[in-house]
Design an enzyme around this catalytic site. Structure first.
Site, PDB file in Angstrom:
ATOM      1  N   ARG A 294       3.076  17.151  57.060  1.00  0.00           N
ATOM      2  CA  ARG A 294       2.934  16.523  55.743  1.00  0.00           C
ATOM      3  C   ARG A 294       1.665  15.696  55.679  1.00  0.00           C
ATOM      4  O   ARG A 294       1.307  15.013  56.627  1.00  0.00           O
ATOM      5  CB  ARG A 294       4.121  15.599  55.440  1.00  0.00           C
ATOM      6  CG  ARG A 294       4.039  14.977  54.048  1.00  0.00           C
ATOM      7  CD  ARG A 294       5.105  13.935  53.817  1.00  0.00           C
ATOM      8  NE  ARG A 294       4.921  12.753  54.646  1.00  0.00           N
ATOM      9  CZ  ARG A 294       4.047  11.771  54.396  1.00  0.00           C
ATOM     10  NH1 ARG A 294       3.263  11.829  53.332  1.00  0.00           N
ATOM     11  NH2 ARG A 294       3.961  10.731  55.193  1.00  0.00           N
ATOM     12  N   VAL A 295       0.983  15.795  54.539  1.00  0.00           N
ATOM     13  CA  VAL A 295      -0.100  14.880  54.192  1.00  0.00           C
ATOM     14  C   VAL A 295       0.251  14.286  52.837  1.00  0.00           C
ATOM     15  O   VAL A 295       1.067  14.837  52.095  1.00  0.00           O
ATOM     16  CB  VAL A 295      -1.484  15.571  54.158  1.00  0.00           C
ATOM     17  CG1 VAL A 295      -1.935  15.937  55.570  1.00  0.00           C
ATOM     18  CG2 VAL A 295      -1.471  16.798  53.269  1.00  0.00           C
ATOM     19  N   SER A 296      -0.376  13.165  52.505  1.00  0.00           N
ATOM     20  CA  SER A 296       0.030  12.420  51.304  1.00  0.00           C
ATOM     21  C   SER A 296      -0.564  12.927  50.008  1.00  0.00           C
ATOM     22  O   SER A 296      -0.013  12.699  48.946  1.00  0.00           O
ATOM     23  CB  SER A 296      -0.322  10.942  51.470  1.00  0.00           C
ATOM     24  OG  SER A 296       0.397  10.401  52.540  1.00  0.00           O
ATOM     25  N   SER A 297      -1.712  13.609  50.066  1.00  0.00           N
ATOM     26  CA  SER A 297      -2.345  14.025  48.808  1.00  0.00           C
ATOM     27  C   SER A 297      -2.882  15.441  48.911  1.00  0.00           C
ATOM     28  O   SER A 297      -3.078  15.968  50.005  1.00  0.00           O
ATOM     29  CB  SER A 297      -3.477  13.062  48.435  1.00  0.00           C
ATOM     30  OG  SER A 297      -4.571  13.240  49.304  1.00  0.00           O
TER      31      SER A 297
ATOM     32  N   GLN B 294      -6.045  16.205  51.056  1.00  0.00           N
ATOM     33  CA  GLN B 294      -5.972  16.182  52.514  1.00  0.00           C
ATOM     34  C   GLN B 294      -5.453  17.522  53.025  1.00  0.00           C
ATOM     35  O   GLN B 294      -4.862  18.296  52.276  1.00  0.00           O
ATOM     36  CB  GLN B 294      -5.029  15.065  52.974  1.00  0.00           C
ATOM     37  CG  GLN B 294      -5.493  13.675  52.578  1.00  0.00           C
ATOM     38  CD  GLN B 294      -4.442  12.622  52.902  1.00  0.00           C
ATOM     39  OE1 GLN B 294      -3.264  12.789  52.602  1.00  0.00           O
ATOM     40  NE2 GLN B 294      -4.873  11.528  53.510  1.00  0.00           N
TER      41      GLN B 294
END
Length: 197
Positions: A8-11, A14
């Site tokens: 997982r990345v936040s945005s 990314q």
């Protein structure tokens, strides 16, 4: 039964490449693996990739979840604590590669809860710093954010024709958003023109 690898990345800007090398090295040692990815905030567990993974956990298809770091799962203590308990009840293992822990031992479970608290703390501190920076910028700019809006006391610059068009459309009962679209100016400017009358 398979091992689930969750990245997982936040945005959306990314990517997960920094997580993938360690995960792929671990997956090479596992018999079967399945991959799930999200580009979504860690503040909520309602994420498309995670929901697919959790559906497979509930269906009994997954016996272990591997993450790069615990904060990839989430950033709230309550959410992570509930998740740890549910995984234990379902006898699904959890391994965090960078944190060097699993939920298989009491020490691993304790460390997982400590790291969940640290992740939540970091999120709160980052938010406080952002708010302090915004307030400081406002104070330096006379109470207004320097990155948006016009300066206090400046005149709204629209032509007389545009002003007349705005006033005419408003008299016809058209919505502010629609007027702004038609004359190609912002809604606050439309309000400013209407308030001049």
């Amino acid at each position: 039964m398979k091992t689930a690898y969750y990245l997982r990345v936040s945005s959306k800007t990314q990517d997960t490449k920094s997580q993938e090398a360690d995960m792929r090295a671990h997956a090479a040692k596992e018999a079967g693996s399945v991959w799930y990815k999200d580009k979504f905030t860690g503040k909520v567990l309602s994420r498309p990739g995670w929901e697919k993974l959790w559906t497979d956990v509930l269906a009994g298809k997954i016996d272990k979840i591997v993450v790069w770091r615990l904060d990839r799962l989430g950033r709230t203590v309550s959410g992570l604590s509930r998740l740890f308990e549910e995984l234990q009840e379902r006898k699904v293992g959890l391994v965090s590669l960078r944190d060097g822990l699993s939920l298989d031992s009491p020490a691993g479970r304790l460390m997982a809860h400590v790291l969940a608290s640290v992740a939540a703390y970091e999120t709160e501190v980052r938010h406080e710093r952002q708010q302090a920076g915004i307030e400081e910028a406002r104070l330096k700019n006379g109470g207004r954010c320097p990155w948006g809006g016009r300066k206090l006391g400046t005149r709204v610059k629209v032509t007389k024709e545009v002003e007349n068009a705005i006033q005419g459309m408003r008299k016809d009962g058209r919505a502010i958003a629609e007027i702004a679209r038609v004359v190609k100016i912002s809604r606050p400017t439309v309000y400013a023109v209407l308030n001049k009358v």
